[in-house]
Design a protein around this motif. Structure first.
Motif, mmCIF file in Angstrom:
data_model
loop_
_atom_site.group_PDB
_atom_site.id
_atom_site.type_symbol
_atom_site.label_atom_id
_atom_site.label_comp_id
_atom_site.label_asym_id
_atom_site.label_seq_id
_atom_site.Cartn_x
_atom_site.Cartn_y
_atom_site.Cartn_z
ATOM 1 N N GLU A 120 -17.074 -5.054 14.910
ATOM 2 C CA GLU A 120 -15.940 -5.892 14.754
ATOM 3 C C GLU A 120 -15.830 -6.430 13.196
ATOM 4 O O GLU A 120 -14.744 -6.510 12.561
ATOM 5 C CB GLU A 120 -15.991 -7.114 15.619
ATOM 6 N N LYS A 121 -16.836 -6.818 12.666
ATOM 7 C CA LYS A 121 -17.088 -7.362 11.463
ATOM 8 C C LYS A 121 -16.846 -6.288 10.317
ATOM 9 O O LYS A 121 -16.064 -6.453 9.439
ATOM 10 C CB LYS A 121 -18.425 -8.022 11.298
ATOM 11 N N ALA A 122 -17.447 -5.131 10.540
ATOM 12 C CA ALA A 122 -17.185 -4.006 9.779
ATOM 13 C C ALA A 122 -15.904 -3.651 9.631
ATOM 14 O O ALA A 122 -15.165 -3.425 8.831
ATOM 15 C CB ALA A 122 -17.806 -2.876 10.262
ATOM 16 N N ALA A 123 -15.032 -3.695 10.690
ATOM 17 C CA ALA A 123 -13.786 -3.376 10.675
ATOM 18 C C ALA A 123 -12.812 -4.419 9.947
ATOM 19 O O ALA A 123 -12.015 -4.299 9.271
ATOM 20 C CB ALA A 123 -13.098 -3.336 12.087
ATOM 21 N N HIS A 124 -13.015 -5.855 10.037
ATOM 22 C CA HIS A 124 -12.481 -6.676 9.421
ATOM 23 C C HIS A 124 -12.654 -6.515 7.815
ATOM 24 O O HIS A 124 -11.874 -6.705 7.284
ATOM 25 C CB HIS A 124 -13.161 -8.100 9.839
ATOM 26 N N TYR A 125 -13.957 -6.055 7.318
ATOM 27 C CA TYR A 125 -14.344 -5.943 6.093
ATOM 28 C C TYR A 125 -13.456 -4.777 5.395
ATOM 29 O O TYR A 125 -13.070 -4.907 4.367
ATOM 30 C CB TYR A 125 -15.858 -5.977 5.837
ATOM 31 N N CYS A 126 -13.598 -3.637 6.217
ATOM 32 C CA CYS A 126 -12.808 -2.450 5.894
ATOM 33 C C CYS A 126 -11.249 -2.855 5.702
ATOM 34 O O CYS A 126 -10.786 -2.360 4.727
ATOM 35 C CB CYS A 126 -13.180 -1.545 6.983
ATOM 36 N N HIS A 127 -10.795 -3.567 6.642
ATOM 37 C CA HIS A 127 -9.420 -3.723 6.469
ATOM 38 C C HIS A 127 -9.148 -4.597 5.245
ATOM 39 O O HIS A 127 -7.979 -4.480 4.582
ATOM 40 C CB HIS A 127 -8.963 -4.639 7.809
ATOM 41 N N SER A 128 -10.025 -5.585 4.980
ATOM 42 C CA SER A 128 -9.578 -6.461 3.863
ATOM 43 C C SER A 128 -9.906 -5.803 2.545
ATOM 44 O O SER A 128 -9.227 -6.108 1.727
ATOM 45 C CB SER A 128 -10.903 -7.496 3.841
ATOM 46 N N THR A 129 -10.680 -4.538 2.448
ATOM 47 C CA THR A 129 -11.043 -3.849 1.239
ATOM 48 C C THR A 129 -9.890 -3.016 1.043
ATOM 49 O O THR A 129 -9.066 -2.925 0.120
ATOM 50 C CB THR A 129 -12.258 -2.948 1.544
ATOM 51 N N LEU A 130 -9.493 -2.215 2.117
ATOM 52 C CA LEU A 130 -8.159 -1.542 1.819
ATOM 53 C C LEU A 130 -6.937 -2.164 1.558
ATOM 54 O O LEU A 130 -5.854 -1.774 0.517
ATOM 55 C CB LEU A 130 -7.785 -0.554 3.234
ATOM 56 N N LYS A 131 -6.782 -3.575 2.363
ATOM 57 C CA LYS A 131 -5.584 -4.367 1.569
ATOM 58 C C LYS A 131 -5.721 -4.617 0.137
ATOM 59 O O LYS A 131 -4.525 -4.624 -0.427
ATOM 60 C CB LYS A 131 -5.521 -5.527 2.701
ATOM 61 N N ARG A 132 -7.001 -5.106 -0.169
ATOM 62 C CA ARG A 132 -7.025 -5.504 -1.489
ATOM 63 C C ARG A 132 -6.806 -4.245 -2.508
ATOM 64 O O ARG A 132 -6.591 -4.497 -3.520
ATOM 65 C CB ARG A 132 -8.484 -6.150 -1.910
ATOM 66 N N GLN A 133 -7.475 -3.239 -1.976
ATOM 67 C CA GLN A 133 -7.174 -2.078 -2.926
ATOM 68 C C GLN A 133 -5.841 -1.832 -3.392
ATOM 69 O O GLN A 133 -5.270 -1.472 -4.385
ATOM 70 C CB GLN A 133 -7.802 -1.060 -2.414
ATOM 71 N N LEU A 134 -5.022 -1.873 -2.201
ATOM 72 C CA LEU A 134 -3.512 -1.624 -2.335
ATOM 73 C C LEU A 134 -2.775 -2.861 -3.237
ATOM 74 O O LEU A 134 -2.205 -2.438 -4.098
ATOM 75 C CB LEU A 134 -2.646 -1.648 -1.163
ATOM 76 N N GLU A 135 -3.205 -3.876 -2.908
ATOM 77 C CA GLU A 135 -2.735 -5.098 -3.798
ATOM 78 C C GLU A 135 -3.067 -5.057 -5.180
ATOM 79 O O GLU A 135 -2.047 -5.419 -6.187
ATOM 80 C CB GLU A 135 -3.245 -6.474 -3.246
ATOM 81 N N HIS A 136 -4.170 -4.304 -5.412
ATOM 82 C CA HIS A 136 -4.458 -4.257 -6.961
ATOM 83 C C HIS A 136 -4.270 -3.038 -7.470
ATOM 84 O O HIS A 136 -4.596 -2.611 -8.679
ATOM 85 C CB HIS A 136 -6.016 -4.677 -7.189
ATOM 86 N N ASN A 137 -3.654 -2.166 -6.696
ATOM 87 C CA ASN A 137 -3.470 -0.744 -7.221
ATOM 88 C C ASN A 137 -4.648 0.102 -7.718
ATOM 89 O O ASN A 137 -4.586 0.619 -8.839
ATOM 90 C CB ASN A 137 -2.427 -0.869 -8.182
ATOM 91 N N ALA A 138 -5.771 -0.147 -6.954
ATOM 92 C CA ALA A 138 -6.966 0.373 -7.258
ATOM 93 C C ALA A 138 -7.723 1.247 -6.275
ATOM 94 O O ALA A 138 -8.359 0.642 -5.541
ATOM 95 C CB ALA A 138 -8.169 -0.674 -7.914
ATOM 96 N N TYR A 139 -7.400 2.296 -6.100
ATOM 97 C CA TYR A 139 -7.737 3.144 -4.969
ATOM 98 C C TYR A 139 -7.659 4.666 -5.468
ATOM 99 O O TYR A 139 -6.763 5.174 -6.127
ATOM 100 C CB TYR A 139 -7.032 2.996 -3.747
ATOM 101 N N HIS A 140 -8.453 5.408 -4.730
ATOM 102 C CA HIS A 140 -8.270 6.835 -4.538
ATOM 103 C C HIS A 140 -7.523 6.958 -3.514
ATOM 104 O O HIS A 140 -7.864 7.011 -2.358
ATOM 105 C CB HIS A 140 -9.494 7.615 -4.399
#
Length: 297
Positions: free
Chosen positions: A225-245
């Protein structure tokens, strides 16, 4: 600090950074780490020019340095001590060099030496870690130690370092909030210092990497559950900051969708799959948006 010309220090440091960024395949086939070793030699020269650190109670080894248990994991928030005066300034610059030496040794697969340099960095910065000058560097050093312990499969030590970084970021943003200095700025002239917007961008990138590695740690510990929460937060922030592969982001989003499917959270799963499909469509159409060497941030 020794009476070394400031210009010489800056030039050697910038040259070391440039060499550190050289991709391995651009080195001779039989000497893949040639540029890394050259960078290391320059960093050692800068360290020598800075001179030895003064003996200070906060610089001495402490149990939590080597065990991966920082102050925040013990429930003790950091106090704000500004890095002011020549002694503090010298300590911070030495810490920057220790950090880069640590990353350099890790990049050349000399993990024990890398750990030693990163721990020295933390010792030098301990009492200044909440200051605008030092917080980003301190978090980056802890992140790298977290990654190092994770690679050794010492997951609890990795968790301690990474959670300490997260706590320090949250405390800093709550109590201070202004964009902190990027570590490279300690060897720049005032005219070359970064704008606040760029500082903020780099600091948020550091925190995103922190969340990314926490997600991996929690997954390894079967805290799904915690891993999924942090994964979701990471993906969201990567999109917001336009920093992703695009490819990597799409795979991670699709993987997260499987977690939601297993939890029968079908709307969330569908959203992840739709987003993965959209971002996957960018593969090959745009240049890489994020440096794959997460340790650099």
């Amino acid at each position: 600090m020794a009476d070394a010309p400031w210009v010489e220090l800056r030039e050697k440091f910038q040259a070391a950074l440039a060499l550190s960024r050289v991709e391995l395949h651009k080195n001779p086939e039989k000497e893949p780490y040639k540029s890394k070793y050259h960078a290391r030699a320059l960093l050692e020269e800068v360290k020598a020019l800075l001179g030895p650190a003064p003996e200070d109670e906060d610089d001495r080894p402490q149990a939590e340095d080597s065990l991966g248990t920082g102050d925040h994991t013990l429930g003790l928030p950091a106090e704000l001590v500004e890095a002011e005066g020549p002694i503090a300034l010298g300590a911070v610059r030495r810490a920057v060099i220790e950090f880069h030496l640590g990353v350099n040794h890790i990049d050349t697969e000399e993990l024990s030496a890398g750990e030693e340099h990163l721990v020295k960095c933390l010792r030098l910065l301990r009492k200044y870690r909440m200051s605008q000058d030092c917080v980003s560097l301190y978090i980056q050093a802890q992140n790298n130690l977290g990654i190092l312990w994770s690679e050794r499969e010492e997951i609890e030590s990795a968790q301690a370092y990474l959670e300490s970084s997260e706590a320090l970021y949250n405390q800093y943003m709550k109590e201070i909030g202004s964009p902190p200095l990027d570590p490279t700025e300690h060897f720049l002239s005032e005219e070359e210092k970064l704008a606040e917007q760029e500082r903020s961008k780099r600091f948020e990138k550091v925190y995103t990497h922190n969340l990314y590695y926490l997600a991996q740690v929690y997954q390894h510990m079967e805290m799904f559950e915690k891993a999924a929460h942090y994964c979701h937060s990471t993906l969201k922030r990567q999109l917001e900051h336009n920093a992703y592969h695009p490819m990597e982001w799409a795979i991670n989003a699709a993987t997260l969708s499987q977690f939601y499917i297993n939890k029968q959270c079908f709307m969330e799963a569908r959203h992840c799959l739709s987003a993965a499909n959209v971002i996957f469509g960018q593969t090959g159409k745009i240049s890489t948006m994020e440096d794959r060497q997460h340790r650099r941030a």
